[in-house]
Design a protein around this motif. Structure first.
Motif, PDB file in Angstrom:
ATOM      1  N   MET A  71      12.476   1.061 -11.154  1.00 54.61           N
ATOM      2  CA  MET A  71      12.377   1.418  -9.761  1.00 54.61           C
ATOM      3  C   MET A  71      11.088   2.186  -9.489  1.00 54.61           C
ATOM      4  N   ASP A  72      10.676   3.024 -10.414  1.00 52.53           N
ATOM      5  CA  ASP A  72       9.437   3.774 -10.241  1.00 52.53           C
ATOM      6  C   ASP A  72       8.229   2.850 -10.152  1.00 52.53           C
ATOM      7  N   GLN A  73       8.284   1.727 -10.869  1.00 59.15           N
ATOM      8  CA  GLN A  73       7.170   0.778 -10.842  1.00 59.15           C
ATOM      9  C   GLN A  73       7.054   0.134  -9.445  1.00 59.15           C
ATOM     10  N   ILE A  74       8.177  -0.224  -8.859  1.00 56.44           N
ATOM     11  CA  ILE A  74       8.170  -0.813  -7.518  1.00 56.44           C
ATOM     12  C   ILE A  74       7.666   0.211  -6.500  1.00 56.44           C
ATOM     13  N   ASP A  75       8.131   1.447  -6.618  1.00 57.00           N
ATOM     14  CA  ASP A  75       7.679   2.501  -5.715  1.00 57.00           C
ATOM     15  C   ASP A  75       6.173   2.703  -5.844  1.00 57.00           C
ATOM     16  N   SER A  76       5.677   2.669  -7.059  1.00 51.53           N
ATOM     17  CA  SER A  76       4.244   2.842  -7.297  1.00 51.53           C
ATOM     18  C   SER A  76       3.436   1.696  -6.675  1.00 51.53           C
ATOM     19  N   ILE A  77       3.940   0.482  -6.775  1.00 50.12           N
ATOM     20  CA  ILE A  77       3.261  -0.687  -6.191  1.00 50.12           C
ATOM     21  C   ILE A  77       3.202  -0.556  -4.664  1.00 50.12           C
ATOM     22  N   ILE A  78       4.315  -0.169  -4.066  1.00 50.75           N
ATOM     23  CA  ILE A  78       4.362  -0.022  -2.608  1.00 50.75           C
ATOM     24  C   ILE A  78       3.451   1.117  -2.172  1.00 50.75           C
ATOM     25  N   LEU A  79       3.456   2.207  -2.910  1.00 49.77           N
ATOM     26  CA  LEU A  79       2.591   3.337  -2.591  1.00 49.77           C
ATOM     27  C   LEU A  79       1.121   2.925  -2.643  1.00 49.77           C
ATOM     28  N   GLN A  80       0.748   2.188  -3.670  1.00 48.12           N
ATOM     29  CA  GLN A  80      -0.632   1.710  -3.777  1.00 48.12           C
ATOM     30  C   GLN A  80      -0.979   0.759  -2.622  1.00 48.12           C
ATOM     31  N   TRP A  81      -0.043  -0.059  -2.220  1.00 50.21           N
ATOM     32  CA  TRP A  81      -0.266  -0.962  -1.081  1.00 50.21           C
ATOM     33  C   TRP A  81      -0.508  -0.149   0.188  1.00 50.21           C
ATOM     34  N   ILE A  82       0.298   0.892   0.420  1.00 45.38           N
ATOM     35  CA  ILE A  82       0.110   1.740   1.606  1.00 45.38           C
ATOM     36  C   ILE A  82      -1.280   2.362   1.573  1.00 45.38           C
ATOM     37  N   TYR A  83      -1.652   2.932   0.432  1.00 43.35           N
ATOM     38  CA  TYR A  83      -2.953   3.583   0.314  1.00 43.35           C
ATOM     39  C   TYR A  83      -4.094   2.583   0.523  1.00 43.35           C
ATOM     40  N   ALA A  84      -3.920   1.378   0.074  1.00 43.51           N
ATOM     41  CA  ALA A  84      -4.986   0.372   0.162  1.00 43.51           C
ATOM     42  C   ALA A  84      -5.147  -0.191   1.576  1.00 43.51           C
ATOM     43  N   THR A  85      -4.137  -0.061   2.401  1.00 47.46           N
ATOM     44  CA  THR A  85      -4.198  -0.700   3.716  1.00 47.46           C
ATOM     45  C   THR A  85      -4.535   0.240   4.864  1.00 47.46           C
ATOM     46  N   VAL A  86      -4.656   1.531   4.610  1.00 42.61           N
ATOM     47  CA  VAL A  86      -4.981   2.463   5.690  1.00 42.61           C
ATOM     48  C   VAL A  86      -6.462   2.846   5.616  1.00 42.61           C
ATOM     49  N   SER A  87      -6.988   3.326   6.735  1.00 46.60           N
ATOM     50  CA  SER A  87      -8.397   3.747   6.767  1.00 46.60           C
ATOM     51  C   SER A  87      -8.581   4.986   5.880  1.00 46.60           C
ATOM     52  N   ASP A  88      -9.832   5.252   5.530  1.00 46.69           N
ATOM     53  CA  ASP A  88     -10.142   6.419   4.689  1.00 46.69           C
ATOM     54  C   ASP A  88      -9.712   7.720   5.364  1.00 46.69           C
ATOM     55  N   GLU A  89      -9.884   7.784   6.676  1.00 41.60           N
ATOM     56  CA  GLU A  89      -9.498   8.987   7.420  1.00 41.60           C
ATOM     57  C   GLU A  89      -7.992   9.234   7.300  1.00 41.60           C
ATOM     58  N   ILE A  90      -7.211   8.200   7.469  1.00 37.79           N
ATOM     59  CA  ILE A  90      -5.750   8.345   7.383  1.00 37.79           C
ATOM     60  C   ILE A  90      -5.319   8.539   5.936  1.00 37.79           C
ATOM     61  N   LEU A  91      -5.993   7.873   5.025  1.00 38.54           N
ATOM     62  CA  LEU A  91      -5.665   8.033   3.607  1.00 38.54           C
ATOM     63  C   LEU A  91      -5.762   9.499   3.207  1.00 38.54           C
ATOM     64  N   GLY A  92      -6.807  10.188   3.669  1.00 39.32           N
ATOM     65  CA  GLY A  92      -6.962  11.605   3.356  1.00 39.32           C
ATOM     66  C   GLY A  92      -5.820  12.453   3.893  1.00 39.32           C
ATOM     67  N   ARG A  93      -5.197  11.993   4.950  1.00 35.92           N
ATOM     68  CA  ARG A  93      -4.098  12.751   5.564  1.00 35.92           C
ATOM     69  C   ARG A  93      -2.745  12.477   4.903  1.00 35.92           C
ATOM     70  N   ILE A  94      -2.573  11.318   4.270  1.00 35.92           N
ATOM     71  CA  ILE A  94      -1.262  11.003   3.683  1.00 35.92           C
ATOM     72  C   ILE A  94      -1.242  11.086   2.166  1.00 35.92           C
ATOM     73  N   LEU A  95      -2.404  11.169   1.542  1.00 29.98           N
ATOM     74  CA  LEU A  95      -2.502  11.187   0.083  1.00 29.98           C
ATOM     75  C   LEU A  95      -2.021  12.534  -0.466  1.00 29.98           C
ATOM     76  N   GLN A  96      -1.017  12.481  -1.322  1.00 24.29           N
ATOM     77  CA  GLN A  96      -0.496  13.682  -1.962  1.00 24.29           C
ATOM     78  C   GLN A  96      -0.055  13.328  -3.379  1.00 24.29           C
ATOM     79  N   ASP A  97      -0.238  14.286  -4.284  1.00 23.56           N
ATOM     80  CA  ASP A  97       0.222  14.086  -5.667  1.00 23.56           C
ATOM     81  C   ASP A  97       1.741  14.020  -5.698  1.00 23.56           C
TER      82      ASP A  97
END
Length: 168
Positions: free
Chosen positions: A1-27
């Motif tokens: 399940m963690d692998q699927i979550d990681s794939i979806i998370l990477q997809w979200i990060y890859a599809t948003v603008s850099d400005e928005i990415l900086g606002r949603i990116l968290q460890d």
């Protein structure tokens, strides 16, 4: 399940603008958490966004577009953008705005549409047909158009002649 979550998370990060990415990116974020942060960003400006889209929608005019298909598409696009912020528009409202944005040469078609209130797709088809007819007419030779507008005359035609009961 963690692998699927990681794939979806990477997809979200890859599809948003850099400005928005900086606002949603968290460890240590899950896809669900990132999605919720993204949703909050877009829904926080819902009021101003709706106001801007409503104003744009009300001011869409055919004369501002290169062709009728671009006009149709812009109305659809604004409707979809409003739906993205959870403001849903009926077909009837789209049809009314479509007619309101037409120039005067479409008054007859617009009047019929307002009375019949057909579906959005039917309105698009009707206006496409009307537009094609107008373009074809405008491209015809001016001499032909003048001949069509002028009633025929015949030699020795007397429009004031009256016939009596004996046929004379």
């Amino acid at each position: 399940m963690d692998q699927i979550d990681s794939i979806i998370l990477q997809w979200i990060y890859a599809t948003v603008s850099d400005e928005i990415l900086g606002r949603i990116l968290q460890d240590e974020s899950t896809a669900h958490q990132a999605w919720n942060r993204l949703q909050d960003i877009f829904l926080n400006n819902k009021g101003p966004r709706v106001a801007a889209l409503e104003t744009e929608f009300s001011n869409i005019r055919l004369q501002n577009f290169p062709n009728i298909e671009a006009y149709h598409q812009r109305i659809r696009d604004v409707r979809n953008q409003l739906a993205d912020v959870r403001i849903y528009m009926s077909d009837e409202r789209m049809v009314i705005q479509f007619v309101n944005g037409l120039p005067i040469e479409y008054n007859a078609t617009g009047s019929y549409i307002n009375q019949a209130m057909p579906t959005w797709e039917r309105v698009c088809n009707m206006l496409d047909s009307d537009h094609r007819r107008k373009v074809a007419r405008d491209q015809s030779s001016p001499g032909i158009a003048a001949a069509v507008d002028t009633p025929p005359t015949y030699p020795n035609q007397n429009t004031n002649r009256r016939f009596n009961s004996r046929g004379s």
